[in-house]
Design an enzyme around this catalytic site. Structure first.
Site, PDB file in Angstrom:
ATOM      1  N   THR A 160      17.289  -5.053 -29.945  1.00 15.03           N
ATOM      2  CA  THR A 160      18.399  -5.839 -29.876  1.00 15.03           C
ATOM      3  C   THR A 160      18.463  -6.973 -29.213  1.00 15.03           C
ATOM      4  O   THR A 160      18.828  -8.186 -29.507  1.00 15.03           O
ATOM      5  CB  THR A 160      19.482  -4.906 -29.061  1.00 15.03           C
ATOM      6  OG1 THR A 160      19.384  -3.682 -29.679  1.00 15.03           O
ATOM      7  CG2 THR A 160      20.882  -5.523 -29.218  1.00 15.03           C
ATOM      8  N   ASP A 161      17.571  -6.945 -28.057  1.00 16.59           N
ATOM      9  CA  ASP A 161      17.251  -8.419 -27.360  1.00 16.59           C
ATOM     10  C   ASP A 161      16.370  -9.140 -28.399  1.00 16.59           C
ATOM     11  O   ASP A 161      17.105 -10.519 -28.380  1.00 16.59           O
ATOM     12  CB  ASP A 161      16.337  -8.279 -26.211  1.00 16.59           C
ATOM     13  CG  ASP A 161      16.732  -7.684 -25.029  1.00 16.59           C
ATOM     14  OD1 ASP A 161      18.070  -7.736 -24.795  1.00 16.59           O
ATOM     15  OD2 ASP A 161      16.022  -7.136 -24.233  1.00 16.59           O
TER      16      ASP A 161
END
Length: 319
Positions: free
Chosen positions: A99-100
């Site tokens: 997600t980062d």
């Protein structure tokens, strides 16, 4: 920049810059006069990208957000892991901070879009990026499976919710991945597996039927795949035009001839560590290829250089 002199330096840098990227909590930089509205006053053409866990608005805006937590809250972990009833069943996070990474990529796309808008005569703008927004956007086909049916998808391990067979299978010496994308490929697979009758079986003849009869077909395939090694399956299926592949560890990845041919491992000189290994950029541009100039910097390595080059500060002032 907790001190007025540091805040002034940031404002002076922003005045000469195209883009500011920050990932402080919502409102955190306003206390220093470094929020978007403050820097916009210094440079109306500034593109200011804020990256937070939940965005600048909404009931969660003030919360801190971390990749692992967002993978759970945003639904990804409900789709990842062994299905209920299997040994080791339960939700599992992705093995990297996906997600980062995806938020960084979406932020880059947004910044480039804002630059294009500005270059066409528009001004600067504020970009509000949230880990949760990106996570939900990346649920892709699984999000649409829910939105069109109202039924939340379940964990399927390595299986695909809409395509069968499209998962891992055991071999004589490990496992391999089989990704049959259409009925023609399934027929070819059945022939290589020594089970040509599968392709005409009324339970398996089409993908829709194979999805409906997944519980019958998958055990039959597993019984067949264990009689050949991974290398044998990959070579025979590739020859037949059926997509498949091994499940490599990272040592095997960086030794893979395709990875080597594409130059995905590079080494760069480092101020303290000699030559340091890096992963190459996947971007291949015909006219402006990526250049590898520097290893990751030491903390603050370029502070003096930037202040002198961009702001014209004298050495004594920088010190």
């Amino acid at each position: 920049f907790t001190r007025p002199e540091g805040q002034q330096l940031v404002r002076e840098l922003a005045a000469k810059s195209d883009i500011v990227i920050e990932n402080f909590k919502v409102g955190g930089l306003a206390a220093y006069g470094l929020d978007y509205e403050s820097l916009k006053a210094v440079n109306p053409r500034l593109i200011y990208c804020s990256i937070t866990g939940f965005g600048q608005t909404g009931p969660y805006a003030k919360r801190a957000g971390y990749d692992f937590m967002i993978q759970g809250l945003g639904g990804l972990m409900s789709l990842t892991g062994r299905p209920e009833g299997d040994e080791g069943a339960g939700p599992v996070k992705v093995g990297v901070a996906l997600t980062d990474i995806l938020t960084g990529l979406y932020s880059t796309v947004a910044i480039l879009a804002a630059l294009a808008h500005r270059d066409q005569g528009g001004g600067g703008q504020h970009i509000d990026m949230a880990l949760l927004d990106v996570q939900v956007a990346c649920l892709a086909n699984q999000a649409m499976n829910y939105l069109t049916t109202g039924v939340a998808p379940k964990r399927l391990g390595n299986a695909h919710p809409n395509i069968v067979p499209y998962q891992d299978f055991p071999t004589a010496d490990g496992d391999f991945i089989l990704t049959v994308g259409n009925d023609g490929q399934f027929r070819k697979f059945a022939e290589v597996a020594g089970q040509p009758q599968w392709a005409d079986d009324p339970r398996f003849a089409t993908n829709k039927l194979r999805v409906a009869n997944r519980a019958v077909l998958i055990p039959l395939i597993r019984q067949a795949t264990v009689f050949k090694t991974t290398a044998e399956w990959v070579s025979q299926l590739e020859l037949a035009g059926v997509p498949c592949g091994p499940i490599n560890d990272l040592a095997q990845v960086f030794a893979d001839p395709q990875v080597v041919a594409r130059g995905l491992a590079v080494e760069l000189p480092h101020a303290l560590a000699g030559m340091v290994p890096q992963v190459a950029s996947p971007i291949r541009l015909s006219q402006t290829p990526v250049e590898y100039r520097n290893a990751p910097p030491l903390l603050g390595e370029h502070t003096a250089e930037v202040l002198q080059r961009v702001l014209g500060m004298r050495v004594e002032a920088v010190d």
